[in-house]
Write a protein that holds these residues in place. Structure first.
Motif, PDB file in Angstrom:
ATOM      1  N   UNK A  93       0.848  -1.194   0.000  1.00  0.00           N
ATOM      2  CA  UNK A  93       0.000   0.000   0.000  1.00  0.00           C
ATOM      3  C   UNK A  93       0.882   1.242   0.000  1.00  0.00           C
ATOM      4  N   UNK A  94       0.308   2.370  -0.395  1.00  0.00           N
ATOM      5  CA  UNK A  94       0.985   3.650  -0.232  1.00  0.00           C
ATOM      6  C   UNK A  94       1.200   3.876   1.267  1.00  0.00           C
ATOM      7  N   UNK A  95       2.427   4.185   1.646  1.00  0.00           N
ATOM      8  CA  UNK A  95       2.778   4.257   3.068  1.00  0.00           C
ATOM      9  C   UNK A  95       4.087   5.024   3.212  1.00  0.00           C
ATOM     10  N   UNK A  96       4.407   5.462   4.425  1.00  0.00           N
ATOM     11  CA  UNK A  96       5.726   6.058   4.657  1.00  0.00           C
ATOM     12  C   UNK A  96       6.826   5.071   4.272  1.00  0.00           C
ATOM     13  N   UNK A 100       7.210   0.758   4.208  1.00  0.00           N
ATOM     14  CA  UNK A 100       7.470  -0.035   3.000  1.00  0.00           C
ATOM     15  C   UNK A 100       8.735  -0.866   3.158  1.00  0.00           C
ATOM     16  N   UNK A 101       9.767  -0.283   3.728  1.00  0.00           N
ATOM     17  CA  UNK A 101      11.013  -1.023   3.930  1.00  0.00           C
ATOM     18  C   UNK A 101      10.795  -2.216   4.857  1.00  0.00           C
ATOM     19  N   UNK A 127       2.234  -0.934  -5.240  1.00  0.00           N
ATOM     20  CA  UNK A 127       1.089  -0.104  -5.634  1.00  0.00           C
ATOM     21  C   UNK A 127       1.154   1.196  -4.828  1.00  0.00           C
ATOM     22  N   UNK A 128       1.826   2.151  -5.336  1.00  0.00           N
ATOM     23  CA  UNK A 128       2.144   3.354  -4.585  1.00  0.00           C
ATOM     24  C   UNK A 128       3.485   3.182  -3.919  1.00  0.00           C
ATOM     25  N   UNK A 129       4.071   4.274  -3.458  1.00  0.00           N
ATOM     26  CA  UNK A 129       3.468   5.588  -3.205  1.00  0.00           C
ATOM     27  C   UNK A 129       3.497   6.542  -4.405  1.00  0.00           C
ATOM     28  N   UNK A 151      13.411   3.503  -5.531  1.00  0.00           N
ATOM     29  CA  UNK A 151      12.934   2.190  -5.951  1.00  0.00           C
ATOM     30  C   UNK A 151      14.038   1.144  -5.820  1.00  0.00           C
ATOM     31  N   UNK A 152      15.243   1.499  -6.191  1.00  0.00           N
ATOM     32  CA  UNK A 152      16.352   0.547  -6.096  1.00  0.00           C
ATOM     33  C   UNK A 152      16.636   0.155  -4.654  1.00  0.00           C
ATOM     34  N   UNK A 153      16.455   1.085  -3.744  1.00  0.00           N
ATOM     35  CA  UNK A 153      16.647   0.788  -2.327  1.00  0.00           C
ATOM     36  C   UNK A 153      15.636  -0.258  -1.862  1.00  0.00           C
ATOM     37  N   UNK A 154      14.393  -0.117  -2.291  1.00  0.00           N
ATOM     38  CA  UNK A 154      13.363  -1.095  -1.942  1.00  0.00           C
ATOM     39  C   UNK A 154      13.596  -2.426  -2.651  1.00  0.00           C
ATOM     40  N   UNK A 155      14.014  -2.355  -3.893  1.00  0.00           N
ATOM     41  CA  UNK A 155      14.259  -3.557  -4.691  1.00  0.00           C
ATOM     42  C   UNK A 155      15.373  -4.416  -4.094  1.00  0.00           C
ATOM     43  N   UNK A 156      16.290  -3.791  -3.385  1.00  0.00           N
ATOM     44  CA  UNK A 156      17.362  -4.542  -2.731  1.00  0.00           C
ATOM     45  C   UNK A 156      16.829  -5.397  -1.573  1.00  0.00           C
ATOM     46  N   UNK A 157      15.653  -5.053  -1.067  1.00  0.00           N
ATOM     47  CA  UNK A 157      15.058  -5.796   0.055  1.00  0.00           C
ATOM     48  C   UNK A 157      14.205  -6.967  -0.431  1.00  0.00           C
TER      49      UNK A 157
END
Length: 375
Positions: A93-96, A100-101, A127-129, A151-157
């Motif tokens: 969800x869209x979130x801080x 998300x992390x 889906x968001x943010x 996005x790359x920071x999240x993709x690493x997780x």
């Protein structure tokens, strides 16, 4: 539950990549042989054997939400497996960014290893943010403009396979191009963008639309909107066939316009649960009368399961083979998954067995028979 390593065999009306055959399918983790003769399944009374369902938009099930972190995704994946979903994208969800992390850290482990009795989690649908704050739908108000670095920071997780983007936001057309270059699929959604914004985003590499008709600018004959861009130009698009989000007539319109329209559940924690209050990200949602809504009545995801999606498509007039493609094959095609979403030799043994009323009898995920007793 049967082991995926053992050679197994099923018999019935098998929907292969080349059409219906009456015969047998042999498999372990992958399909080793399909033998039979061409058949019209309406002319006999054997069970149907179809590809397992592929759901690219899942927020939750069984009382759990993907944003819960921890072991929530394991509960979700087990519940959906019992309804025939053999592979899925866990949808945020869209979130801080901190939320998300945390969610993606938990999802990363499950994406790397499928748990016994669970659907295969292929990755994440973000889906968001990166959506328009003026078209949140049921998303919390944490929308922001996106950046490749973020996005790359999240993709690493956890592996991000799909991202929903509002193309009219500042910098987002370039972001669409950058994400596509990385191999991620980009969908257009939660958007106030014009028809022209949609066409420009498709030209920059976007390739689908998030829950068509819902949370996007509408079709008008002088202002075609994002819906018009989808109907005029899309090869792929999601749609939610719970018959609450979209009228059957609008589904049929999309079927005529979009060659590989595919179905998603947009399921929430309320899926498979009794009426009551549940969480969708940071928002409280209410399940009542088969729907999920915010306190103000806004639809907030669904309680749809993919086996019911198949039945709904047949109910509104689709042939079973066509309906099957729209809950399995086309979503796999969209992600470039040649070994899923279809029954063929050397493909994964992801299968559902249905009776003549299209009720589930058995589910196999990568050759493992799923326990349906607690579905």
């Amino acid at each position: 539950m049967s082991s995926a390593g053992q050679l197994q065999q099923l018999q019935g009306n098998i929907l292969t990549a080349a059409g219906w055959v009456q015969g047998s399918i042999a498999f372990s983790e992958k399909i080793s042989a399909i033998d039979g003769v061409s058949v019209d399944p309406a002319l006999n009374h054997e069970h149907y054997i179809l590809p397992g369902f592929v759901d690219l938009h899942v927020h939750g099930a069984g009382g759990k939400d993907t944003m819960d972190g921890g072991t929530a995704i394991e509960t979700i994946a087990r519940k959906l497996a019992q309804h025939g979903t053999t592979s899925m994208l866990a949808t945020t969800m869209t979130a801080p960014m901190a939320d998300l992390e945390a969610a993606l850290r938990a999802l990363g482990t499950v994406c790397r290893q499928r748990a016994q009795g669970s659907t295969r989690v292929l990755g994440v649908h973000l889906e968001g943010p990166y959506i328009n704050p003026g078209k949140l739908g049921a998303q919390p108000d944490f929308a922001l403009s996106g950046s490749l670095e973020q996005v790359q920071k999240l993709h690493a997780l956890a592996p991000i396979r799909l991202i929903t983007v509002a193309p009219e936001m500042d910098g987002h057309l370039e972001l669409v191009r950058e994400l596509t270059a990385l191999g991620m699929r980009v969908q257009l959604g939660h958007t106030l963008g014009t028809y022209e914004d949609g066409v420009a985003a498709l030209e920059h590499g976007a390739s689908s639309f998030t829950h068509l008709y819902n949370a996007m600018s509408r079709l008008d004959h002088r202002a075609p909107g994002m819906v018009g861009a989808a109907l005029a130009h899309a090869e792929f698009s999601e749609i939610i066939p719970d018959l609450l989000h979209v009228h059957p007539g609008a589904i049929k319109t999309a079927l005529r316009a979009i060659p590989k329209l595919y179905c998603v559940s947009d399921s929430t924690a309320a899926s498979g649960m009794p009426d009551g209050e549940y969480m969708l990200g940071r928002q409280v949602v209410h399940k009542c009368l088969g729907g999920v809504r915010l306190a103000d009545g806004t639809l907030a995801g669904s309680t749809l399961t993919m086996d019911q999606a198949l039945r709904n498509l047949v109910k509104i007039g689709l042939e079973l083979a066509d309906a099957s493609k729209r809950v399995s094959t086309y979503a796999a095609d969209f992600l470039g998954l040649a070994e899923r979403g279809r029954l063929q030799v050397h493909g994964y043994a992801d299968m559902v067995v249905l009776d003549r009323a299209l009720n589930l009898i058995a589910v196999y995920i990568e050759g493992e028979k799923i326990d349906l007793e607690n579905a």
